[in-house]
Design an enzyme around this catalytic site. Structure first.
Site, short mmCIF file in Angstrom:
data_model
loop_
_atom_site.label_atom_id
_atom_site.label_comp_id
_atom_site.label_asym_id
_atom_site.label_seq_id
_atom_site.Cartn_x
_atom_site.Cartn_y
_atom_site.Cartn_z
N ARG A 31 -49.83 33.69 33.26
CA ARG A 31 -49.08 32.49 32.84
C ARG A 31 -47.78 32.96 32.19
NH1 ARG A 31 -54.72 30.82 31.33
NH2 ARG A 31 -55.10 28.71 32.11
N CYS B 35 -58.69 29.80 39.26
CA CYS B 35 -58.24 30.45 38.03
C CYS B 35 -58.38 29.56 36.80
CB CYS B 35 -56.81 30.96 38.17
SG CYS B 35 -55.61 29.65 38.43
N HIS C 37 -65.21 21.13 17.73
CA HIS C 37 -64.07 21.47 18.57
C HIS C 37 -63.76 22.96 18.49
CE1 HIS C 37 -59.67 21.94 19.22
NE2 HIS C 37 -59.93 21.17 20.26
N ARG D 170 -110.02 27.83 20.65
CA ARG D 170 -108.56 27.71 20.58
C ARG D 170 -108.09 26.53 21.42
NH1 ARG D 170 -107.16 32.85 18.71
NH2 ARG D 170 -108.72 34.43 19.16
N GLY E 23 -56.61 25.37 40.44
CA GLY E 23 -56.44 25.28 38.99
C GLY E 23 -57.37 24.20 38.48
N THR E 24 -58.60 24.60 38.23
CA THR E 24 -59.63 23.59 37.94
C THR E 24 -59.48 22.95 36.57
OG1 THR E 24 -61.01 25.51 37.50
CG2 THR E 24 -61.40 24.33 39.56
N ASN E 25 -58.61 23.50 35.72
CA ASN E 25 -58.36 22.80 34.44
C ASN E 25 -57.58 21.53 34.73
OD1 ASN E 25 -59.46 25.08 33.24
ND2 ASN E 25 -57.47 26.01 32.82
N ASP E 26 -56.44 21.68 35.39
CA ASP E 26 -55.64 20.50 35.69
C ASP E 26 -56.31 19.63 36.75
OD1 ASP E 26 -53.25 20.14 34.15
OD2 ASP E 26 -52.64 22.12 34.87
N ARG F 291 -47.50 33.32 37.98
CA ARG F 291 -47.19 31.89 38.13
C ARG F 291 -45.83 31.59 37.52
NH1 ARG F 291 -51.09 27.69 35.36
NH2 ARG F 291 -49.89 28.26 33.51
C1 PEP Z 1 -55.46 25.19 35.61
O1 PEP Z 1 -54.87 24.12 35.51
O2 PEP Z 1 -56.63 25.29 35.98
C2 PEP Z 1 -54.80 26.45 35.25
C3 PEP Z 1 -55.40 27.60 35.41
O3 PEP Z 1 -53.56 26.35 34.70
P1 PEP Z 1 -53.30 25.97 33.18
O4 PEP Z 1 -54.58 26.02 32.45
O5 PEP Z 1 -52.32 26.96 32.69
O6 PEP Z 1 -52.72 24.60 33.30
MG MG Z 2 -52.75 24.07 35.40
#
Ligand code: PEP
Ligand code: MG
Length: 901
Positions: A569, A839, A463, A96, A774-777, A625
């Site tokens: 939100r 968040c 997407h 093998r 707010g780790t998105n922004d 918020r």
């Molecule tokens: C963010 O910005 O991480 C957040 C939680 O707020 P939103 O997504 O509503 O802008």
């Molecule tokens: Mg935000």
């Protein structure tokens, strides 16, 4: 020169330190089994080092290797009491090829090396079974010729057929030895004709030829391209293992099987698996399902089935022994030859996410691992699959199309072809499936309000797929058999035509699209999964909250173990049907008076929403918020909608259009939003704060549980912004307390989502009771990448290796993460007891959670379905940190197996 060949037999094995590297996975595993004193066929492995030596030696195998192979064969002859080319008991080998990781395109196994015109007769005589001996010989000739001479197996079919006609035998193979001999000599002649030389009769020459050809298979085009694709180094090399043949296909005292140490349906210790007698398929006889070891299923119980031909108790003991060694459920390939049992390979068994949970609990119960180790065994993201709704009864369902399973879970709803339609229907309280050819960033709101998403085009990273997975919605993409005529509003599947409002069901776990509704089962955290969650809760430090606005989301999150709401939100509460007009009136009002009138209409809605959330959360923290998004998001779009709203408001279309145009911004995400709205229009804050405080008093009265609302100010960059908004909130608190004659406990904090807020975190912390990153922004503003447009090019970045992961899904530790750590440090310097959480979407991502644990955040907040994932991930992060402090080898045995296993 390092040792070229390592031998193994039951009870002893030569195992180099780099066994996996040197012997390949098969060779290393056989050596391990041998070292554990388990029954393996004796044999030897030629190392990848020997392969490297041979690769740099042109033309033929190095002389040293040829000598070593001879020595190893001699050793094997002594061990087995059989001899290559022996006049009695000839030695036969299975050869093998293996590598550290399996590579397609390497040589296939060659069985019965050592058979020749003499030994085949000896074997036939000794076994009294010419058919078996010659069948084996025929197979050997074909595979040898295939590997060494490159003769296609299909060509032998013609030779075989010709001999069948000439020999006059009618069955599927010759019936008599004489007929077999004629067939074999025809094979020899054919091979010599095609290859230009005869197939060697000398077993040692056969073996060396097989080894040489196996070595060359490293250079096969398939193996090459696989290595390129998987980054396997060109000099990694292969190894070749030869072991004594087991006659596992001969009769009802022989066979092949696969055994597992556990019953995967329960996670309990039990010998389970399957076995096929003498060359029959291994699925024919299953055994041991459900029974604990010691009470094994009786092979004879099935009636006509003959009994298992070897010592099944021994098999059970071996499998249990291996499980204890690996500290995990194992799977073993075994063979039985003349009632003697041999193990050929063992591995940690593959399992589905549900099985993984059951097995982890079973292993804890049997004291093989501890609770922490059980948690570490689970891939948190795999829980996703267990936590989404599933179709219960598929019997009467009509599947009308199939696409890719892009995001798990099933959903039923009315078809909506546009985001506007989806929002309208959802606003009227209907369940919606958004159906698009493909989705774009502007569809995000439609996706949010839909139960599921179906796209005709796109793959599993389109997407639609990426967003759906992020927000935990079922999604099917690339359903190419369906046709969407967006202009006419028709979805066709063959002869069937569906229009907006018709009900369909999608199954994002299978990719199916189904006509009409279906019975769906909501998952729950019951049984073993609930126990695993208990383990996780004991192990983790960080609190897990949820992002929720609706009562349904809040309840779901509670059921999944959320310990409060980290982000409500409020704007989402205004998107609902009966509230949009009042919201629009507020936005479009020309002055403060008009805004206050509209806000007065909204107040009762907000208050009752908050009462419900507070009640569901029963005393757990709820962070609300203040209004955040650019206001134009609420306004009508397109002429038709503008006309409709104008007539609703009794104003001229032109006036409305003008007003909308005035509110339009070039860059709304960086425009008039967040706390900037509160500063321009403090009356919005006042009404929202009033709704929150009145609701808190009301909920407390109803439930008796103390409510301490947390009011969160979005998009703060300047301390003065927070000062301003907090002053309004405090004023309203005083007013409400005076009106109600009741004291109120509340907190005011801020989102941290701008780089300036991080740099000024120490100053901002002077007025903030809490921070929520707010780790998105924050990702958007740190990278300067629009979060709504990022999907268009970040997937290209990932593909081209510019970034490892989308920073909007998994926190960018080096950049955004470094800033968060700075913010944490600055905030705690000012206010050591400040509560710190996150968040953004990354709050539900296991890799990000590990980072947040290291950074010392107090909580993560994520979407409801992600809560169990976050509980496990937070526990894993805490366990890993404590192990790295304490050093390895805590309670559980874990995966401490030496290299090569
Ligand atoms: C963010 O910005 O991480 C957040 C939680 O707020 P939103 O997504 O509503 O802008
Ligand atoms: Mg935000």
């Amino acid at each position: 020169m390092a040792k070229r060949i390592h031998t193994f037999r039951q009870g002893s094995a030569e195992r180099p330190a780099d066994a996996l590297e040197a012997l390949g996975s098969k060779g290393a595993n056989l050596a391990l089994l041998a070292a554990l004193d388990l029954p393996v066929p004796p044999g030897f492995t030629i190392t990848s080092g020997a392969w490297r030596e041979a690769s740099s030696t042109p033309n033929e195998l190095p002389a040293g290797l040829r000598v070593d192979v001879g020595t190893a064969v001699k050793w094997l002859e002594d061990v087995t009491g059989r001899v290559f080319d022996g006049a009695t008991r000839p030695l036969l080998l299975a050869v093998r090829t293996g590598a550290r990781t399996p590579i397609p395109g390497l040589a296939e196994t060659v069985l019965d090396v050592g058979l020749n015109d003499r030994t085949v007769e000896t074997i036939a005589a000794e076994l009294g079974d010419a058919g078996f001996a010659f069948r084996s010989y025929r197979r050997f000739l074909e595979s040898f010729a295939g590997l060494v001479f490159g003769i296609d197996g299909a060509e032998f079919e013609d030779v075989f057929e010709a001999e069948r006609l000439d020999g006059g035998w009618n069955g599927v193979e010759p019936g008599e030895a004489r007929e077999w001999r004629r067939l074999v000599s025809r094979y020899h002649a054919f091979i010599e004709e095609v290859a230009g030389l005869p197939l060697p009769q000398s077993p040692i020459e056969q073996l060396l030829s097989v080894v040489e050809a196996s070595f060359s298979s490293w250079r096969s085009p398939l193996a090459r391209s696989f290595r390129t694709l998987h980054g396997i180094p060109e000099n990694a090399g292969l190894s070749v293992t030869a072991h004594a043949m087991i006659f596992n296909e001969r009769d009802m005292n022989s066979g092949t099987g696969r055994a597992r140490s556990r019953d995967f349906a329960t996670g309990r210790a039990a010998l389970t698996g399957e076995f096929g007698f003498g060359g029959r398929s291994a699925t024919e006889t299953r055994f041991g399902e459900g029974g604990p070891i010691g009470e094994l299923a009786d092979f004879a119980r099935a009636g006509a089935e003959p009994a298992f031909p070897a010592d099944i108790q021994a098999l059970a003991a071996h499998v249990a022994r291996l499980e204890a060694h690996f500290g995990d459920a194992v799977e073993v390939d075994f063979m039985v030859g003349d009632s003697e049992l041999f193990l050929l390979q063992s591995r940690v068994a593959k399992r589905s996410p549900a099985e993984a949970v059951r097995i982890a609990i079973g292993l804890v119960e049997d004291d093989l691992i501890d609770e922490d180790e059980a948690i570490l065994r689970i891939d948190p993201t795999s829980l996703d699959q267990l936590l989404h709704p599933a179709i219960v009864n598929r019997d009467s369902l009509q599947v009308i199309g199939k696409g890719l399973p892009a995001s798990p879970g099933a959903a039923s709803g009315a078809i909506a072809f546009t985001t506007e339609d989806a929002r309208r229907a959802a606003g009227e309280g209907r369940a919606v499936i958004l159906v698009r050819n493909e989705t774009h960033p502007e569809d995000i709101h439609g996706m949010h309000v839909s139960e599921g998403i179906l796209t005709i085009r796109g793959g599993t990273t389109s997407h639609a797929a990426v967003v759906a997975r992020g927000i935990g919605k079922p999604c099917v993409t690339g359903a190419g058999a369906l046709r969407l005529d967006a202009a006419r509003g028709l979805l066709t599947a063959g002869t069937l035509s569906l229009k907006a409002g018709d009900t369909i069901t999608i199954d994002g776990s299978s990719g199916e699209v189904i006509l009409g509704g279906a019975e769906l089962e909501r998952p729950s955290l019951a049984g073993e999964l609930a126990r695993l969650m208990d383990f996780a809760d004991r192990a983790r430090r960080m609190v897990v909250r949820t992002n929720a606005e609706t009562p349904a989301e809040a309840r779901a999150a509670r059921a999944f173990g959320a310990e409060g709401i980290g982000l409500c939100r409020t704007e989402h509460m205004f998107f609902q049907g009966d509230r949009v007009p009042a919201m629009r009136r507020m936005i479009l009002a020309p002055d403060e008076k008009g805004r206050r009138e509209a806000l007065a209409e909204l107040l009762p809605f907000q208050r009752s929403d908050f009462v419900e959330l507070f009640e569901i959360m029963a005393g757990l923290p709820v962070t609300i918020r203040l209004l955040d998004p650019p206001l134009h998001e609420f306004l009508p779009k397109g002429e038709a909608e503008i006309a409709e709203v104008a007539s609703q408001f009794g104003i001229e279309e032109r006036v409305l259009a003008d007003r909308i145009a005035k509110l339009e911004e070039f860059n709304p995400m960086l425009g008039h939003r967040g706390c900037r709205l509160a500063i321009s229009h403090p009356e919005i804050v006042e009404v929202q704060a009033r709704a929150i405080f009145e609701a808190a008093i009301e909920a407390e009265k109803r439930s008796g549980a103390a409510v301490v609302p947390e009011i969160m100010v979005p998009l703060v960059g300047l301390k003065a912004e927070l000062d301003f908004v907090k002053a309004r909130v405090d004023e309203v608190a005083q007013l409400v307390m005076a009106e109600r004659g009741q004291s109120l406990d509340y907190r005011v904090g801020t989102m941290i989502e701008l780089p300036r807020a991080i740099v000024r975190a120490d100053a901002i912390a002077e007025v903030a009771d809490f921070f929520s990153f707010g780790t998105n922004d924050l990702t958007q503003t740190v990278f300067g990448i629009s979060r709504d447009d990022a999907a268009n090019f970040l997937s290209t970045y990932e593909r081209k290796g510019i970034i490892a992961r989308d920073p909007f899904q998994s926190v960018d530790v080096e950049g955004v993460g470094e800033l968060i750590a700075l913010g944490v440090e600055k905030a705690r310097r000012t206010r050591p007891d400040i509560v710190l959480g996150v968040c953004g979407e990354q709050g539900g991502d296991p890799a990000s959670i590990a980072f947040f644990e290291q950074t010392g955040l107090d909580y993560v907040s994520c979407s409801p379905f992600r809560v169990p994932v976050a509980r496990i991930a937070a526990a894993q992060a805490a366990i890993r940190i404590s192990r790295s402090l304490k050093g390895p080898g805590v309670k559980g045995r874990g995966r401490l197996a030496p290299a090569g296993e």
